[in-house]
Design an enzyme around this catalytic site. Structure first.
Site, mmCIF file in Angstrom:
data_model
loop_
_atom_site.group_PDB
_atom_site.id
_atom_site.type_symbol
_atom_site.label_atom_id
_atom_site.label_comp_id
_atom_site.label_asym_id
_atom_site.label_seq_id
_atom_site.Cartn_x
_atom_site.Cartn_y
_atom_site.Cartn_z
ATOM 1 N N LYS A 174 0.870 -0.931 -0.136
ATOM 2 C CA LYS A 174 -0.051 0.007 0.166
ATOM 3 C C LYS A 174 0.798 1.224 0.026
ATOM 4 C CE LYS A 174 -2.292 3.523 1.254
ATOM 5 N NZ LYS A 174 -2.380 4.604 1.713
ATOM 6 N N GLU A 248 9.429 2.194 10.715
ATOM 7 C CA GLU A 248 10.022 3.128 10.345
ATOM 8 C C GLU A 248 9.709 4.459 10.600
ATOM 9 O OE1 GLU A 248 12.803 5.282 9.606
ATOM 10 O OE2 GLU A 248 12.517 5.005 7.746
ATOM 11 N N LEU A 249 9.531 5.476 11.462
ATOM 12 C CA LEU A 249 8.789 6.012 11.772
ATOM 13 C C LEU A 249 10.101 7.521 12.041
ATOM 14 C CD1 LEU A 249 7.344 4.788 14.567
ATOM 15 C CD2 LEU A 249 6.555 4.891 12.935
ATOM 16 N N CYS A 282 12.930 10.977 7.003
ATOM 17 C CA CYS A 282 13.164 10.799 8.519
ATOM 18 C C CYS A 282 14.884 10.722 9.239
ATOM 19 C CB CYS A 282 12.627 9.228 8.406
ATOM 20 S SG CYS A 282 13.635 7.838 7.154
ATOM 21 N N GLU A 383 9.407 16.148 15.333
ATOM 22 C CA GLU A 383 9.984 16.303 13.645
ATOM 23 C C GLU A 383 9.328 17.354 12.102
ATOM 24 O OE1 GLU A 383 11.067 12.766 10.869
ATOM 25 O OE2 GLU A 383 8.856 12.246 11.438
#
Length: 491
Positions: A174, A248-249, A282, A383
């Site tokens: 997705k 994985e942020l 990131c 962030e």
């Protein structure tokens, strides 16, 4: 205008609802592709196709067979790198000099994991009992949901898919609704490489599609790259069904320059760490910690060079920085900039949209630097995911470590020093999944990628990434003739 359907079980199918949406070119602000909106019925069809293929055939393939297909896929991706780069730069505004490089690097990752496909070895485990033979094997999990972000669709897919395929899994992908085109184009490369129908499926759409995928059942693991906000929702939904996840942020990575560093090299590293990819990465080195004796010199160098960065058409090889990837992200970045101005940080350069000449229609933001930033400011804690750098002064090594770790994130960090002992001391003390020394944003297929704290958990790439998509089975064989009491304690 391009038009894309869903890719399920090796076929292009119309969405069940008939609903579609437009993909907007962030440089021209004009629609350029029509994307299908998958609903729960479409998602279930894709998951069922993956499950059927896995159970009936794919899990029985040999590593050699999978490696052959993966190597052919790498060749096809490398051969189409230019075309794929044009599509991705058009879709998300990243400069083509970077998207093309990402396609070539993605091919390298597929080749790396192709090499592992026939080397997934188990082990014999010696036990206390002389007449018991024990061994452990690794097996594929089954059907994996891969959910990627809009900033680097093909690169992020390459962090997940090669390991999943090498391990023998089938997948449902997705991509972000803001950048789906290259993932859909990739389907034809999978076909040409010889992957059977059902191994690779793509469902596109907004958060409704993602919710159906993670909560609808039939998935054995989820690998997600994206924001912490979305990651929390995915983890909660996965938890209800006890589905394991790799996350994985985000990050708020410290890039630390000591006064003994090579200042020319550190300046380039600081610039690349935040303004490459328009800061939409990131691992951006968004907090630049600079030791006081060189603080003014580094700030002046960065301000001068940042003001010279060439903004322009992402498809022009001469362009050094592209657009924000989409309108919501553009607004979010500008909100952070305005907030920083009121927090008391000193604006050194940038701080506004770029609207001159050919930039008028695009979602351009000038490279922005704030100096004299306090680490507790919102600017230094949240962030931003944009071309905004916070420069924070420090005096001692201990203070640099304290400031570097004073964040809820823990993805990456950078250290610039000539002192070998210092680089190892600081690398040991910094709490992040990755540490670069005298470089930044460098990547390798062989090395593990991932973070800690609110930057996520699990690893991608490298040997560690392979085992995220495998499960361990232990087999214990008693070959003695001793009829022991079946009710005696064994564990």
């Amino acid at each position: 205008m391009r038009s894309h359907r869903l890719y399920i079980n090796g076929e292009w199918v119309a969405p069940n609802s008939g609903e579609t949406f437009l993909s907007i070119n962030p440089y021209t602000q004009e629609p350029w592709a029509v994307i299908s909106q998958a609903d729960e019925t479409d998602v279930k069809r894709a998951v069922d196709a993956a499950r059927s293929t896995f159970e009936q055939s794919w899990r029985h393939t040999t590593g050699l067979e999978r490696a052959g297909m993966m190597n052919r896929l790498a060749d096809l991706l490398e051969a189409s790198a230019n075309d794929m780069a044009v599509l991705e730069s058009t879709d998300n505004g990243k400069v083509i000099r970077e998207t093309r490089g990402q396609m070539v690097f993605a091919a390298r990752i597929y080749r790396f994991f192709a090499g592992y496909a026939d080397k997934i070895w188990g082990k014999v485990i010696p036990l206390d009992q002389k007449n018991v033979f024990d061994y452990a094997t690794y097996e594929p999990l089954g059907v994996i949901a891969l959910i990627t972000a809009w900033n680097s669709p093909m690169a992020l897919l390459a962090n997940k898919l090669p390991a999943a395929l090498a391990a023998g899994n089938c997948v449902v992908v997705k991509p972000s609704e803001h950048a789906s085109v290259t993932t859909l184009e990739f389907c034809s490369l999978m076909e040409k490489a010889g992957f059977p129908p059902g191994v690779f499926n793509v469902v596109t759409g907004d958060k409704r599609t993602g919710q159906a995928l993670v909560a609808g059942g039939g998935i054995d693991k989820i690998s997600f790259t994206g924001s912490g906000h979305t990651g929390r929702h995915i983890a909660a939904a996965a938890g209800k069904n006890l589905i394991p996840v790799v996350m994985e942020l985000g990050g708020k990575s410290p890039n630390i320059i000591f006064d003994d560093a090579d200042l020319d090299k550190a300046t380039v590293g600081a610039l690349a760490g935040i303004f490459a990819a328009t800061g939409q990465t990131c691992i951006a080195g968004s907090r630049l910690l600079v030791q006081r004796p060189i603080y003014d010199a580094i700030t002046d160098r960065l301000a001068k060079r940042a003001s010279q960065i060439r903004l322009g058409n992402p498809l022009d090889p001469a362009t050094e920085m592209g657009t924000a990837a989409n309108e919501p992200q553009f607004r979010a970045i500008m909100d952070f900039i305005e907030s920083a101005k009121t927090e008391g940080a000193r604006l050194v350069t940038g701080g506004e949209p770029a609207r001159e000449g050919d930039l008028a229609k695009g979602l351009f933001i000038k490279p922005t630097i704030f100096a004299d930033v306090k680490n507790e400011m919102r600017l230094a804690q949240e962030e931003i995911f944009g071309p905004v750098l916070s420069i924070i002064p420090f005096d001692t090594e201990e203070e640099a470590i304290r400031i570097g770790n004073a964040t809820r994130f823990g993805l990456a960090s950078g250290i610039w020093t000539r002192d070998l002992n210092r680089m190892h001391r600081v690398a040991r003390e910094i709490r992040s999944g990755m540490v670069w020394v005298n470089t930044y944003r460098a990547s390798a297929a062989q090395t593990p990628f991932g973070g800690r704290k609110e930057s996520g958990f699990g690893r991608e790439r490298g040997e560690s990434g392979l085992y995220e998509f495998l499960t361990t089975k232990n087999v214990m064989v008693d070959f003695s003739d001793d009829p022991r009491d079946p009710f005696s304690a064994r564990m």
